[in-house]
Write an enzyme that holds these catalytic residues in place. Structure first.
Site, PDB file in Angstrom:
ATOM      1  N   TYR A 101       0.823  -1.218   0.000  1.00  0.00           N
ATOM      2  CA  TYR A 101       0.000   0.000   0.000  1.00  0.00           C
ATOM      3  C   TYR A 101       0.851   1.259   0.000  1.00  0.00           C
ATOM      4  O   TYR A 101       0.484   2.260  -0.603  1.00  0.00           O
ATOM      5  CB  TYR A 101      -0.934   0.006   1.220  1.00  0.00           C
ATOM      6  CG  TYR A 101      -2.151  -0.865   1.013  1.00  0.00           C
ATOM      7  CD1 TYR A 101      -2.961  -0.671  -0.103  1.00  0.00           C
ATOM      8  CD2 TYR A 101      -2.491  -1.865   1.897  1.00  0.00           C
ATOM      9  CE1 TYR A 101      -4.064  -1.472  -0.315  1.00  0.00           C
ATOM     10  CE2 TYR A 101      -3.592  -2.672   1.696  1.00  0.00           C
ATOM     11  CZ  TYR A 101      -4.383  -2.467   0.585  1.00  0.00           C
ATOM     12  OH  TYR A 101      -5.478  -3.233   0.357  1.00  0.00           O
ATOM     13  N   GLU A 197       1.705 -30.533   9.669  1.00  0.00           N
ATOM     14  CA  GLU A 197       1.305 -29.714   8.507  1.00  0.00           C
ATOM     15  C   GLU A 197       0.007 -28.982   8.784  1.00  0.00           C
ATOM     16  O   GLU A 197      -0.115 -27.792   8.579  1.00  0.00           O
ATOM     17  CB  GLU A 197       1.155 -30.604   7.262  1.00  0.00           C
ATOM     18  CG  GLU A 197       0.624 -29.813   6.055  1.00  0.00           C
ATOM     19  CD  GLU A 197       0.284 -30.686   4.850  1.00  0.00           C
ATOM     20  OE1 GLU A 197       0.573 -31.895   4.910  1.00  0.00           O
ATOM     21  OE2 GLU A 197      -0.261 -30.155   3.883  1.00  0.00           O
ATOM     22  N   ASP A 249       0.370 -34.741   5.401  1.00  0.00           N
ATOM     23  CA  ASP A 249      -0.526 -35.589   4.633  1.00  0.00           C
ATOM     24  C   ASP A 249       0.292 -36.496   3.727  1.00  0.00           C
ATOM     25  O   ASP A 249       1.416 -36.167   3.352  1.00  0.00           O
ATOM     26  CB  ASP A 249      -1.448 -34.739   3.728  1.00  0.00           C
ATOM     27  CG  ASP A 249      -2.549 -34.066   4.500  1.00  0.00           C
ATOM     28  OD1 ASP A 249      -2.787 -34.456   5.666  1.00  0.00           O
ATOM     29  OD2 ASP A 249      -3.170 -33.148   3.941  1.00  0.00           O
TER      30      ASP A 249
END
Lengths: 368, 701
Positions: A101, A197, A249
């Site tokens: 910004y 995770e 996973d």
């Protein structure tokens, strides 16, 4: 040439001003102003087998002003450098988004913005980190806080004592900058560190007070761990000799998260030295687990094309060349299925805490 | 003097010449298939009704043949006939024409708006040689009276019918006579006439004849009062005059519109077109009947003498050969040659190899003059013109000239000053679907009607304009802001119909038009490509300039606000300019403001290549071993006041000298253009001074 005499110019600021000097000197000689930026891509990283780290090569790309394809990037680089040096002078720390910004405005007499989205300014900051060989912390830029920690560890944060064993099941939110100047590790009595995770599984372990029973630290990065989480894990590993185990996973993305923790990432190869934990171990979910833990086939998910392509890429990475890993990935491809950690709930809500992890740790069933 | 429709003239001709009584249609029509034998009409009775029809009577009934089919076209035809006459007269007398056309509304009651009015007064004044007093009535009030019919030479009018037909039309619709003022010189008196036509006898009736005071030292003024309709737009009087001024830049034309405005078309070319020579007919261009008539009319006593004297390109030797081939004695009396013998002679003439007719009977407008005309009337960025070498169809020599004016008018260009959105690569300033306009001329007279039947139009359609960077839908006119100019100059322009509106589709003509258009297209293609390149460079430069400001500001802040900003900015801008084609980009886009006549967006291309780069072309030429004429280097040197008519004349001549009707030269011209251009691309710096000079030369006082 001269800055305000009251404050000393920091080394980082000097480097940033060096960019302006490149522009001025090139203009003086009627040359095209050009920055040399190390390439952050697979083509410019190599795996140092001895150190077990991904290291950045010496290839550099040129970013020239008078090249239509690069002109805007060049201008953005100078703008970001300006914003960063402003931070240096004011001695403030800010977020990537605030930099975006701060540097965003519409170019005079046009309808064009300097930046259209944050994903234009973020890589520029990374470019500057690399080419000026400075750390993001030194640039006073932080990312969003992402990641939680819980366990027998006590931090000193801005003078506050943070005892992570007394923070309930929510734990302590890992700041994005965890350098010793910002975060002090006052005491650590844990035996190992488990990096999970997924936030959901971290919640499960935290709620079940897994860390208390096994005297460990639970850490999560909610997906791909951000720098703060990786750096913190690395510090705990190095400063307190904690072994690090990674629980992800069973899919190609999980494997890659593990490899990033262990060897470092391609994109941030220049930070491997500070962040990688070459001794980290992969506890699961392994493609061998469904059979070993008798997970029914119906809790698996069919690998899609992207998964398969990614898995094949991993097979080619130098740091996945160990026979065990080749077998691991090939087994997943052969089964055609991937499994989420959450799938363990199929057996029991607390299967992960009560059965899976205890057995894994007991059997030392992990990959290196 | 007047002009008239061809076939009409043929009909008229036979009728008046032979005076043969001819069955009028009425008796035939009145014979409704013999139902009652009692009503049969005898040959004697019929004979009593059979009588001569006067030309004038014929045209009273068939006025559409002369272009008076509707009130709007009639008004245009009146203006056209009067202006054609004025121009022909001035040019033949060697006077640079000043012509004033005035249209006034005639109303019986109160004031009528021009668009509503149905009666107009047309006044055409010229500064020509004037007409001797005795001839005035016959020229203006007798059909088929004039000087142009009996010769083979290029002129606007041919038969001597146009102006008198216009007068007759006025007489028919308003009952008003034609009023003429004419003066043959400052020392002579001005004569005022009011004449009408006696339609029965085709003879003038003089109503008024007096000497008056006239402010003009010399010239003719015709005033017609006719029924008509004034409407602007396509095929209007305004359009016709504008196009006339394009093809005749040597004419100063002042036009007073019915609304009371005065439009002035200034003279931009200060040289009269060369006088076309009169030629004898070429054997390939005559019909059998014509040959018979010539055999009768000739002054020669022997056949070979007749052939050699009455035809062009037939030498005495060739005449003898023809006689031998036709098995006729060269000593035979032409008048006695009839029937099969004459027919054999005709066939032999057509089969013998005879040199093409001389071409000095045609006077093309010339590339320079076309450029001047287009530049004056059509606002664009690019102009080019091509004069083809003379060619021949059916024994008639002709020359095709083509021109292009391409680009937006300045006011259109000024509109999108600040594009609202940043343009992407390949994106252009609003795609406009405007189609090119074709303007057609025959012997310098604009053709406004029947465009799609015209050979020129067909040639435009069959040219692949896409090859030259333009858009073109299948079988359509190319798109883009462009005017295509095509002119056919010939001793005999073959019109598709008697109304002289479209040129017939002869293969030879179409081929020449196509070749001329292609050459124009090639030059346009060079220009468009060059400008596209420049435009893309310019876009690049814009990107850099946009960012320079940002970079300079940021550097300044980095350096703690102590930077000499202006200096850094200028240094960077200099690099940006030099990396985007430098000055040349600006010039190609006409941003330097050095375009011709303060019109910052014009580039003019002639056969010598892009103007302002002619010097290079000359060098190339001389290196090829062609001796450059001594005039040219002078002209091409530093800008000097050498743009006066005198030196211009030289240029014209020298350039014409390089244009003999030989194909090889035409090709070397092209080669010159292209080799000139290839040099151009290598050259890095432009020359604003040259193009400024170009501007002056275009202006030509």
């Amino acid at each position: 040439m001269t800055t305000t005499k009251t404050k000393k110019t920091t080394p980082v600021e000097k480097k940033l001003i060096g960019l302006a000097d490149i522009v001025i000197q090139s203009a003086e000689r009627s040359k095209d102003p050009t920055f040399q930026i190390p390439i952050r891509a697979l083509s410019n990283v190599s795996f140092n087998e001895r150190k077990g780290l991904i290291e950045m090569g010496s290839k550099k790309q040129e970013r020239s002003f008078f090249n239509v394809g690069m002109a805007k990037r060049f201008m953005q680089t100078v703008l970001v450098a300006d914003a960063l040096s402003e931070l240096q002078r004011a001695d403030l720390t800010t977020s990537l988004r605030e930099i975006y910004y701060r540097t965003k405005h519409t170019i005079k007499d046009s309808h064009e913005n300097t930046f259209d989205a944050q994903d234009e300014s973020d890589p520029v900051i990374e470019d500057l980190e690399v080419s000026l060989a400075t750390l993001r912390e030194e640039l006073h830029v932080s990312a969003e806080n992402r990641g939680s920690i819980v366990g027998p560890v006590i931090f000193g944060d801005d003078g506050d004592r943070v005892d992570c064993s007394k923070l309930g099941k929510g734990g302590y939110s890992v700041p994005s900058i965890v350098e010793p100047e910002y975060l002090e590790i006052r005491r650590c009595t844990a035996d190992f560190l488990l990096l999970v995770e997924k936030g959901t599984q971290w919640n499960r372990l935290s709620e079940d007070k897994f860390w208390r029973r096994y005297n460990c630290i639970l850490l999560t990065g909610n997906g791909q761990p951000p720098r703060g989480v990786r750096r913190l894990a690395c510090r705990l590993h190095e400063e307190h000799r904690l072994p690090v185990y990674v629980l992800v996973d069973n899919d190609p993305w999980g494997y890659y998260i593990y490899s990033v923790v262990k060897q470092g990432s391609i994109n941030l190869a220049f930070e491997s030295q500070r962040m990688a934990i070459p001794k980290a171990k992969f506890v699961g979910l392994s493609s061998a687990d469904p059979e070993r833990y008798e997970l029914p086939r119906n809790v698996g998910i069919k690998l899609n094309e992207k998964d398969i392509a990614r898995a094949k890429e991993l097979l080619n990475y130098q740091w996945f060349q160990k026979p065990a890993w080749q077998a691991e990935i090939k087994r997943m491809l052969a089964s055609g299925l991937k499994y989420e950690l959450d799938a363990l709930a199929n057996k029991d809500f607390q299967y992960l805490t009560k059965k899976y992890l205890p057995r894994k740790l007991k059997e030392k069933d992990w990959l290196d | 003097m007047g002009k008239k429709k061809d076939s009409a003239s043929d009909t008229e001709d036979t009728e008046s010449k032979s005076s043969a009584p001819r069955a009028t249609p009425e008796p035939v029509a009145k014979r409704p298939a013999a139902v009652k034998p009692a009503e049969r009409v005898t040959a004697v009775e019929m004979g009593a009704r059979q009588r001569e029809i006067s030309v004038s009577e014929f045209f009273t009934k068939n006025r559409h043949l002369l272009g008076f089919d509707n009130p709007r076209k009639a008004l245009l035809t009146c203006v056209k006939e009067a202006v054609d006459n004025a121009l022909d007269a001035c040019e033949e007398a060697g006077i640079l024409p000043d012509v004033t056309v005035k249209l006034e509304v005639v109303s019986n009651g109160g004031p009528v708006a021009p668009s509503q009015a149905n009666r107009f007064r047309v006044t055409v004044t010229d500064n020509g040689p004037g007409i001797v007093r005795q001839q005035i009535p016959r020229i203006f009030a007798k059909l088929l009276y004039g000087s142009k019919f009996h010769r083979l030479r290029m002129s606007r009018g041919q038969q001597g019918i146009g102006i008198s037909a216009a007068g007759m039309y006025g007489q028919l619709t308003t009952g008003k006579p034609v009023r003429i003022i004419s003066r043959i010189g400052p020392k002579a008196a001005a004569h005022f006439f009011e004449v009408q036509i006696d339609t029965k006898k085709n003879e003038p009736l003089v109503h008024e004849n007096k000497q008056i005071d006239w402010e003009q030292p010399r010239g003719t003024q015709v005033t017609l009062e006719v029924e008509g309709k004034y409407q602007k737009g396509r095929a209007s009087v305004d359009e016709w005059l504008e196009q006339t001024s394009i093809a005749n830049p040597h004419v100063k034309l002042i036009y007073g519109t019915p609304e009371g405005e005065t439009k002035e078309y200034p003279r931009t070319y200060h040289e009269l077109p060369p006088q076309p020579r009169e030629i004898k007919p070429h054997p390939y261009g005559i019909e059998f009947g014509m040959l018979l008539k010539m055999l009768q009319d000739t002054k020669s006593h022997t056949l070979s003498g007749f052939l050699a004297a009455d035809f062009c390109r037939v030498s005495p030797q060739l005449a003898d050969e023809i006689c031998k081939a036709a098995k006729v004695s060269p000593e035979a009396k032409p008048r006695e040659l009839k029937g099969p013998v004459a027919e054999t002679l005709y066939k032999t003439l057509q089969e013998t190899k005879i040199m093409a007719p001389p071409t000095n009977c045609i006077s093309p407008i010339g590339e320079k003059a076309i450029l001047a005309g287009l530049y004056k009337q059509i606002k664009g960025e690019f102009y080019t013109a091509v004069s083809r070498p003379p060619a021949v169809y059916r024994g008639n020599p002709f020359i095709i000239e083509a021109g292009l004016a391409y680009g937006n008018r300045p006011q259109d260009q000024n509109k999108p000053q600040q594009p609202a959105m940043p343009k992407a690569e390949g994106e252009h300033e609003e795609e406009d679907s405007e189609l090119a306009r074709v303007i057609r001329y025959a012997n310098r007279v604009p053709l406004l009607y029947q465009q799609s039947a015209c050979s020129t139009f067909k040639a435009v359609l069959s040219t692949s304009w896409r090859n030259y960077g333009l858009t073109q839908s299948r079988g359509a006119i190319p798109g883009g802001p462009m005017v295509i100019f095509v002119h056919m100059a010939s001793v005999w322009v073959p019109f598709t119909s008697e109304s002289k509106e479209a040129i017939a589709d002869y293969d030879e003509i179409q081929k020449e038009i196509t070749l001329a258009l292609r050459e124009c297209g090639r030059r346009l293609g060079l220009f468009i490509r060059r400008r596209e390149r420049a435009a893309s460079e310019f876009r690049r430069r814009n990107i850099f300039e946009l960012y320079i400001e940002e970079v300079v500001e940021a550097c300044n802040r980095l350096k703690g606000g102590t930077l000499p900003k202006q200096k850094l900015k200028e240094q960077l801008q200099k690099i940006a300019t030099s990396r985007t084609g430098g000055q040349k980009t600006d010039e190609a886009l006409g941003k330097t403001g050095t375009g011709p006549e303060g019109l910052p967006h014009s580039i003019i291309v002639t056969a010598d290549g892009v103007e302002g780069e002619t010097a290079l072309a000359t060098q190339v030429e001389s290196s090829q071993g062609v001796v450059a004429s001594p005039v040219e280097p002078d002209l091409l040197g530093k800008p000097s006041p050498s743009d006066k008519p005198a030196s211009k004349g030289k240029t014209t001549k020298s350039s014409r000298a390089k244009h003999p009707p030989k194909k090889t030269t035409a090709q070397s011209d092209q080669a010159r253009l292209f080799s000139g251009d290839s040099k151009t691309t290598k050259k890095s710096s432009g020359k604003p001074a040259r193009s400024a000079k170009t501007a002056v030369s275009r202006k030509s006082k």
